[in-house]
Scaffold this motif. Structure first.
Motif, PDB file in Angstrom:
ATOM      1  N   ASP A 268      10.635  -0.020  63.985  1.00 44.28           N
ATOM      2  CA  ASP A 268      11.818   0.770  64.307  1.00 44.28           C
ATOM      3  C   ASP A 268      11.665   2.235  63.916  1.00 44.28           C
ATOM      4  N   LEU A 269      10.616   2.554  63.169  1.00 48.36           N
ATOM      5  CA  LEU A 269      10.428   3.926  62.712  1.00 48.36           C
ATOM      6  C   LEU A 269       9.614   4.755  63.696  1.00 48.36           C
ATOM      7  N   LEU A 270       9.110   4.107  64.769  1.00 48.39           N
ATOM      8  CA  LEU A 270       8.306   4.817  65.757  1.00 48.39           C
ATOM      9  C   LEU A 270       9.183   5.302  66.905  1.00 48.39           C
ATOM     10  N   PRO A 271       8.859   6.476  67.486  1.00 47.86           N
ATOM     11  CA  PRO A 271       9.637   6.956  68.633  1.00 47.86           C
ATOM     12  C   PRO A 271       9.435   6.049  69.836  1.00 47.86           C
ATOM     13  N   GLY A 272      10.436   6.019  70.721  1.00 48.05           N
ATOM     14  CA  GLY A 272      10.315   5.166  71.888  1.00 48.05           C
ATOM     15  C   GLY A 272      11.465   5.345  72.854  1.00 48.05           C
ATOM     16  N   ALA A 273      11.291   4.762  74.046  1.00 43.76           N
ATOM     17  CA  ALA A 273      12.311   4.870  75.080  1.00 43.76           C
ATOM     18  C   ALA A 273      13.596   4.149  74.675  1.00 43.76           C
ATOM     19  N   GLY A 274      13.473   3.055  73.929  1.00 50.84           N
ATOM     20  CA  GLY A 274      14.663   2.328  73.494  1.00 50.84           C
ATOM     21  C   GLY A 274      15.552   3.168  72.605  1.00 50.84           C
ATOM     22  N   ALA A 275      14.934   3.894  71.677  1.00 46.03           N
ATOM     23  CA  ALA A 275      15.708   4.776  70.791  1.00 46.03           C
ATOM     24  C   ALA A 275      16.328   5.922  71.573  1.00 46.03           C
ATOM     25  N   ALA A 276      15.586   6.464  72.560  1.00 48.46           N
ATOM     26  CA  ALA A 276      16.131   7.549  73.374  1.00 48.46           C
ATOM     27  C   ALA A 276      17.353   7.067  74.158  1.00 48.46           C
ATOM     28  N   TYR A 277      17.272   5.852  74.683  1.00 48.63           N
ATOM     29  CA  TYR A 277      18.414   5.279  75.410  1.00 48.63           C
ATOM     30  C   TYR A 277      19.603   5.084  74.473  1.00 48.63           C
ATOM     31  N   ALA A 278      19.353   4.544  73.277  1.00 45.83           N
ATOM     32  CA  ALA A 278      20.433   4.337  72.309  1.00 45.83           C
ATOM     33  C   ALA A 278      21.060   5.663  71.897  1.00 45.83           C
ATOM     34  N   SER A 279      20.243   6.686  71.735  1.00 43.05           N
ATOM     35  CA  SER A 279      20.767   8.009  71.374  1.00 43.05           C
ATOM     36  C   SER A 279      21.621   8.579  72.495  1.00 43.05           C
ATOM     37  N   TRP A 280      21.173   8.369  73.727  1.00 41.71           N
ATOM     38  CA  TRP A 280      21.973   8.841  74.862  1.00 41.71           C
ATOM     39  C   TRP A 280      23.350   8.180  74.851  1.00 41.71           C
ATOM     40  N   MET A 281      23.387   6.862  74.659  1.00 42.65           N
ATOM     41  CA  MET A 281      24.676   6.167  74.670  1.00 42.65           C
ATOM     42  C   MET A 281      25.546   6.614  73.501  1.00 42.65           C
ATOM     43  N   ALA A 282      24.947   6.760  72.326  1.00 44.52           N
ATOM     44  CA  ALA A 282      25.722   7.182  71.155  1.00 44.52           C
ATOM     45  C   ALA A 282      26.290   8.584  71.356  1.00 44.52           C
ATOM     46  N   THR A 283      25.469   9.503  71.869  1.00 42.70           N
ATOM     47  CA  THR A 283      25.943  10.861  72.117  1.00 42.70           C
ATOM     48  C   THR A 283      27.056  10.868  73.153  1.00 42.70           C
ATOM     49  N   HIS A 284      26.895  10.049  74.176  1.00 40.28           N
ATOM     50  CA  HIS A 284      27.926   9.913  75.210  1.00 40.28           C
ATOM     51  C   HIS A 284      29.250   9.468  74.592  1.00 40.28           C
ATOM     52  N   GLU A 285      29.188   8.521  73.675  1.00 39.14           N
ATOM     53  CA  GLU A 285      30.413   8.011  73.052  1.00 39.14           C
ATOM     54  C   GLU A 285      31.053   9.048  72.137  1.00 39.14           C
ATOM     55  N   TRP A 286      30.248   9.791  71.393  1.00 37.11           N
ATOM     56  CA  TRP A 286      30.826  10.827  70.526  1.00 37.11           C
ATOM     57  C   TRP A 286      31.513  11.907  71.361  1.00 37.11           C
ATOM     58  N   LEU A 287      30.907  12.279  72.471  1.00 36.93           N
ATOM     59  CA  LEU A 287      31.545  13.252  73.363  1.00 36.93           C
ATOM     60  C   LEU A 287      32.825  12.668  73.952  1.00 36.93           C
ATOM     61  N   GLY A 288      32.782  11.365  74.310  1.00 37.82           N
ATOM     62  CA  GLY A 288      33.968  10.716  74.843  1.00 37.82           C
ATOM     63  C   GLY A 288      35.103  10.669  73.832  1.00 37.82           C
ATOM     64  N   ARG A 289      34.770  10.421  72.576  1.00 38.52           N
ATOM     65  CA  ARG A 289      35.804  10.394  71.537  1.00 38.52           C
ATOM     66  C   ARG A 289      36.398  11.782  71.311  1.00 38.52           C
ATOM     67  N   LEU A 290      35.540  12.811  71.387  1.00 38.21           N
ATOM     68  CA  LEU A 290      36.042  14.187  71.258  1.00 38.21           C
ATOM     69  C   LEU A 290      36.996  14.510  72.410  1.00 38.21           C
ATOM     70  N   ALA A 291      36.607  14.126  73.631  1.00 42.73           N
ATOM     71  CA  ALA A 291      37.468  14.375  74.792  1.00 42.73           C
ATOM     72  C   ALA A 291      38.777  13.624  74.662  1.00 42.73           C
ATOM     73  N   TYR A 292      38.735  12.412  74.109  1.00 43.14           N
ATOM     74  CA  TYR A 292      39.943  11.620  73.909  1.00 43.14           C
ATOM     75  C   TYR A 292      40.914  12.338  72.964  1.00 43.14           C
ATOM     76  N   ARG A 293      40.361  12.853  71.874  1.00 38.18           N
ATOM     77  CA  ARG A 293      41.221  13.555  70.891  1.00 38.18           C
ATOM     78  C   ARG A 293      41.806  14.832  71.484  1.00 38.18           C
ATOM     79  N   LEU A 294      41.022  15.557  72.245  1.00 34.18           N
ATOM     80  CA  LEU A 294      41.492  16.818  72.824  1.00 34.18           C
ATOM     81  C   LEU A 294      42.541  16.608  73.909  1.00 34.18           C
ATOM     82  N   SER A 295      42.515  15.440  74.550  1.00 38.34           N
ATOM     83  CA  SER A 295      43.428  15.197  75.663  1.00 38.34           C
ATOM     84  C   SER A 295      44.712  14.515  75.235  1.00 38.34           C
ATOM     85  N   ARG A 296      44.832  14.165  73.968  1.00 41.28           N
ATOM     86  CA  ARG A 296      46.031  13.497  73.474  1.00 41.28           C
ATOM     87  C   ARG A 296      47.045  14.514  72.951  1.00 41.28           C
TER      88      ARG A 296
END
Length: 257
Positions: free
Chosen positions: A229-257
């Motif tokens: 799990d300490l080596l770079p890879g496509a799986g980690a890049a995919y997980a990072s993309w999803m996590a970043t997407h969710e953090w942006l989504g949560r920010l948008a949720y807070r701003l729109s409320r």
């Protein structure tokens, strides 16, 4: 031709997210730094190296785990919690347009993971199932494809199919209309563990009591990294993309409320 404001807003959000999310976001930082180097060499180098560092970090499992740590629920739904639910709601996560092996279109990997777990819970509990997902780009709505998969491949009947939603907020709002009409107030909400906090907030805002039913964890099992799990890879890049997407989504949720 009339302008569909909801659809325009959806694609605007998609474009902005594409520019901010990896890999484009870090690449834009690098490009901006290189362009700035001619006028302000030090600031340009700092910006370019920062973009490179972020890009590398997002390919490391440790980096994706750091981003996922504040998102993913730690435990699956329990039997006692499932008994409290009145219905199971499965959220769409996208579709695959080029699927000649399935006759043209089918659900994508994300949706399949959610559908599979929703089918498991439905067989365990006997609860009615609602699937939610529209078709922002045209074609067959996600909910229709989800219904086909559940009924034809998993042998699980679907009572409600919400086919008009474009995003998580509309998933919640449009599903709540169907569920409230049927007298349902408490649901087991099936989606990715990383997506669940944002989805729960939207469904609660729509007037439903939510019981978490997360699936498809992307972080370290038990929160502990293994050697590979300490080596770079496509799986980690995919997980990072999803996590970043969710953090942006949560920010948008807070701003729109």
């Amino acid at each position: 031709m009339s302008l569909d404001f909801a659809l325009l807003l959806f694609w605007s959000k998609k474009l902005l997210a594409t520019l901010l999310l990896p890999p484009i976001g870090p690449l834009l930082l690098i490009a901006a730094g290189l362009l700035l180097t001619a006028r302000r060499p030090r600031a340009g180098r700092v910006l370019a190296w920062s973009g490179l560092a972020i890009a590398v970090l997002l390919t490391l499992p440790a980096g994706s785990a750091l981003l996922l740590g504040g998102l993913e629920a730690r435990a699956p739904i329990g039997a006692a919690e499932l008994e409290r639910a009145e219905a199971i709601v499965v959220l769409g996560g996208g579709r695959r347009d080029n699927a000649p092996d399935f006759g043209g279109e089918t659900i994508n990997r994300l949706t399949l993971e959610r559908v599979r777990y929703g089918a498991r819970l439905a067989r365990q509990s006997g609860l009615p199932v609602l699937v939610s997902g529209g078709a922002p780009g045209g074609g067959i709505p996600e909910a229709t494809l989800m219904r086909q998969a559940l009924e034809e491949e998993f042998g699980v009947p679907v009572r409600w199919a919400e086919r008009a939603s474009l995003d998580t907020r509309q998933n919640a709002q449009f599903s709540a209309v169907l569920l409230h009409a049927a007298g349902v107030r408490r649901i087991a909400l099936v989606t990715h563990a990383a997506h669940l906090p944002r989805a729960r907030a939207e469904f609660e805002a729509a007037g439903l009591e939510v019981i978490d039913a997360p699936t498809a964890w992307l972080g370290f099992p038990g929160g502990t990294p293994r050697a590979l799990d300490l080596l770079p890879g496509a799986g980690a890049a995919y997980a990072s993309w999803m996590a970043t997407h969710e953090w942006l989504g949560r920010l948008a949720y807070r701003l729109s409320r």
